[in-house]
Design an enzyme around this catalytic site. Structure first.
Site, mmCIF file in Angstrom:
data_model
loop_
_atom_site.group_PDB
_atom_site.id
_atom_site.type_symbol
_atom_site.label_atom_id
_atom_site.label_comp_id
_atom_site.label_asym_id
_atom_site.label_seq_id
_atom_site.Cartn_x
_atom_site.Cartn_y
_atom_site.Cartn_z
ATOM 1 N N GLU A 84 42.387 19.474 -28.645
ATOM 2 C CA GLU A 84 42.544 20.627 -27.761
ATOM 3 C C GLU A 84 41.136 20.731 -26.732
ATOM 4 O O GLU A 84 41.326 20.804 -25.593
ATOM 5 C CB GLU A 84 42.791 22.127 -28.128
ATOM 6 C CG GLU A 84 42.893 23.135 -27.162
ATOM 7 C CD GLU A 84 44.178 23.224 -26.687
ATOM 8 O OE1 GLU A 84 44.426 24.173 -25.620
ATOM 9 O OE2 GLU A 84 45.182 22.240 -26.783
ATOM 10 N N ASP A 85 39.959 20.680 -27.637
ATOM 11 C CA ASP A 85 38.685 20.836 -26.742
ATOM 12 C C ASP A 85 37.723 19.848 -26.608
ATOM 13 O O ASP A 85 36.704 20.183 -26.138
ATOM 14 C CB ASP A 85 38.143 22.155 -27.851
ATOM 15 C CG ASP A 85 38.922 23.267 -27.865
ATOM 16 O OD1 ASP A 85 39.810 23.598 -26.786
ATOM 17 O OD2 ASP A 85 38.679 24.031 -28.716
#
Length: 715
Positions: A84-85
């Site tokens: 996600e990051d």
């Protein structure tokens, strides 16, 4: 230097290495290589506290390592935020750590996108996805719970509004899931941290009062603990005795929900006795009952009958030497592990075919039932309503005639039990025998009862059942059956309405070529003709408009002779089409009345009496008016109102009510609309079968001698 070289590891990574020493050396290397990948991926990122971001996933892995979880779970925990990051791709993750780790990371990533403002306002579709992710692999929710626990431990870095939102979400979503999975240690810390963040003043006051109360009773606690330990040793039962302290959150919720004072809740001594076998649990029970007198009806055997989340223990309450009750839990070391850690106890990740502890087995049963329920429940919100019931159980334990045990939520009825046995048993249930005594299906059940369901092949679910069942499984099955019946009624009704509309324009449904019909359905985004017919019956499409569109799409004209008499016929109703029909409260139409139907979007046909004052307004939308009449064979009871003018004297209401009952009518409500010293006017709301039945009720009421007038209301 390798990632495994201690000199290359910062203190927080070295701490993790020490915690995972229980794994084989090769697995330790894999976990540390995941740290190396995660550290590079999160390089330059920081938490709101200012620490390097990688400290968070390492702390999550550390929490899971305390539970003894497998290497794949720990690797997924370290890398749970990378997809996600960071720039790390799914393909790179799979190449280095395998598909299982990637699937776990992917599952947790999807859960991270969810935000719940409260249990009531939970995003239903997201919550459904979370529970299904759990069903595919329990480790997904273990990582998520550990992630939430570390976030709660470091919540002070957030602003006040975020702290409150995250704390409420923790108390209302994550702590109950931890409890349902038997993870009491996680649940207790999540509740404690959530309470502290959401209600800091209440938490501080309660914590201080608990500390003072414990200080005042430390000597008494020590004496009871010593007495228990000594007596068990005398009977040669090796045991560990520990005092139990209630948490601020449990005291707060009991004070609020059970309306008890702090003194009432704290005036109890709690102890846990841990022995080495189930047989010794029962021997220890005999010893503590000989030491202090047991309180009647306060003994519970959760060893023979485990809780729905796998929890096992003996519970008893004793009359202590200091005038306060003593609560004692007796369990084995293994039961203690399962009680604290639930599905995570003694973890070696097992396939469905492998052995599992009772919490794991029961969690899988619960999740399998959830997956089955969601497959049969199209509405996400309805699915969540059912899940909430399962997430907050206060169980009763019941026996089938064969001796099997079923756990149901508190207030469950015999009908809930029937559906818990099997959907077919519930669908065809007519009554029950509880401890061999015949009872109705709405009877509420109590723990320890033996329940037998009586079925009949002709019996079918009744809409009234939804008013008293409490389990999600029963509610889903009943709604599904009723929706099926409603759909069949709607299709039949819609067919008659469309036929009538086409006949008015000199055609029929059979005269529409299949290709034209298919094209119309495609353009209307409908899959089948049945869906179109149901839409018409439920008032979402006008039959005249649909007929016009079909004829325009077909082109050409029908011969005038083809105009059917169907256009002049009224559609007949039996009253059984309750999924499609509703009866207007302004005029309460009864079988025998002249009636008219009005198509109301989403509601279907609302039936009015032809003489209803509102009909003039309805006729301003002629395309929504449906010519209908009662069939010769009408079913069911119908609401009617009776206006009765009486002489105001004692006993008059009972006299009139008795006359109505004698006419086989059931009274739903009575209301005084006018009243003075001499006379009164009452409105009785009742159930009758027809206009003729109502006339019979009116005749009987008029004959009572206490009535000056009785009329149908409204006139």
């Amino acid at each position: 230097m390798t990632a495994a070289d201690p000199r290359a590891l910062p203190p927080y990574a070295q701490a993790l290495k020490e915690r995972i020493a229980y794994l084989p050396e090769a697995q330790v290397e894999r976990v540390l290589s995941a740290y190396a990948v995660g550290a590079v991926a999160h390089a330059g990122q920081a938490r709101q506290s200012g620490e390097p971001y990688i400290t968070h996933p390492l702390a999550v892995a550390g929490i899971l390592a305390e539970l003894g979880l497998d290497a794949e779970t720990l690797i997924a925990a370290i890398l749970h935020d990378t997809l996600e990051d960071t720039a790390l791709t799914r393909e790179e993750l799979t190449a280095q750590f395998g598909e299982t780790v990637t699937a776990l990371v992917d599952g947790v990533t999807k859960l991270d996108k969810m935000q719940f403002s409260s249990r009531q306002e939970a995003d239903a579709e997201s919550f459904r996805k979370m529970l299904l992710a759990m069903a595919r692999d329990l480790r997904v929710i273990l990582i998520k719970l550990a992630d939430r626990l570390h976030n709660m431990r470091t919540l002070s870095a957030k602003d006040a509004a975020s702290r409150r939102r995250i704390a409420r979400e923790t108390l209302e979503i994550y702590a109950p899931i931890a409890q349902r999975l038997g993870m009491n240690k996680f649940k207790a810390e999540l509740q404690d941290l959530g309470f502290r963040a959401l209600y800091p003043d209440r938490y501080r006051v309660l914590s201080e009062r608990i500390r003072l109360a414990l200080g005042n009773r430390r000597e008494a606690m020590a004496k009871i603990e010593a007495a228990l330990t000594t007596r068990l040793a005398e009977e040669q039962i090796p045991a560990r005795v520990v005092g139990r302290i209630k948490s601020p959150w449990s005291i707060y919720t009991k004070m609020r929900n059970e309306h008890k004072s702090f003194a009432q809740l704290m005036d109890v001594y709690g102890f846990r006795v841990v022995v080495d076998s189930a047989m010794r649990c029962y021997m220890a029970l005999g010893v503590v009952h000989a030491l202090y007198k047991p309180v009647d009806r306060r003994f519970k055997d959760f060893i023979a009958i485990p809780k729905a989340n796998g929890y096992q223990s003996l519970h008893t309450v004793l009359l202590g030497p200091f005038g306060a009750p003593i609560e004692v839990q007796i369990r084995t070391e293994e039961m203690d592990q399962v009680a604290e850690r639930g599905v995570a106890a003694h973890w070696a990740y097992k396939s469905d075919s492998g052995p599992a502890n009772s919490a794991q087995a029961r969690a899988r049963e619960w999740l399998a039932a959830l997956a089955d329920s969601q497959a049969r429940t199209p509405s996400a919100a309805e699915f969540i309503e059912n899940v909430k019931i399962d997430l907050f159980p206060d169980e009763v334990y019941l026996f089938t005639p064969r001796g099997d045990i079923l756990a149901l939520p508190r207030n469950a009825t015999a009908l809930d039990f029937a559906y818990a046995v099997h959907t077919d048993v519930g669908d065809h249930a007519v009554a029950a025998r509880v401890d061999k005594k015949l009872v109705p299906l709405r009877t509420r059940l109590e723990s320890g009862q033996m329940v037998e369901i009586i079925t009949a092949p002709s019996a079918v679910p009744n809409p009234v059942w939804l008013e008293f069942v409490v389990t999600g499984k029963a509610r889903t099955a009943i709604r599904q059956h009723l929706k099926h019946l409603q759909h069949e009624d709607a299709v039949d009704f819609g067919h008659r309405m469309l036929d009538r509309a086409l006949a008015a324009q000199g055609s029929s449904l059979d005269a529409i070529p299949p290709a034209v019909l298919d094209r119309f359905l495609r353009e209307a985004k409908l899959h089948r003709l049945e869906e179109l017919l149901a839409e018409i019956a439920l008032g979402n499409r006008m039959p005249d408009a649909v007929a016009g569109q079909l004829l325009a799409a077909r082109g050409g004209k029908d011969h005038p002779a083809a105009k059917a008499t169907l256009a002049q016929e009224k559609i007949r109703i039996t009253g059984a089409e309750r999924g499609v029909l509703s009866f207007a409260n302004c005029c309460h139409p009864l079988p025998g009345d002249e009636i008219i139907g009005y198509l109301s979007p989403g509601k279907g046909i609302v039936v009015h009496r032809l003489e209803c004052p509102n009909v003039a307004e309805l006729r301003k939308s002629p395309e929504r008016c449906v010519p209908i009449e009662w069939d010769r064979h009408v079913q069911g009871d119908y609401k009617a109102e009776l206006r009765v003018e009486v002489i105001n004297r004692p006993g008059v209401l009972a006299t009139v009510a008795a006359a109505i009952a004698d006419a086989d009518s059931n009274i739903e409500n009575v209301e005084y609309v006018e009243r003075d010293a001499a006379a009164a006017t009452l409105i009785f709301t009742m159930e009758v079968k027809s206009r003729k039945h109502l006339a019979d009720v009116i005749r009987r009421v008029r004959r009572t001698g206490v009535v000056s007038g009785a009329y149908r209301h409204p006139l």
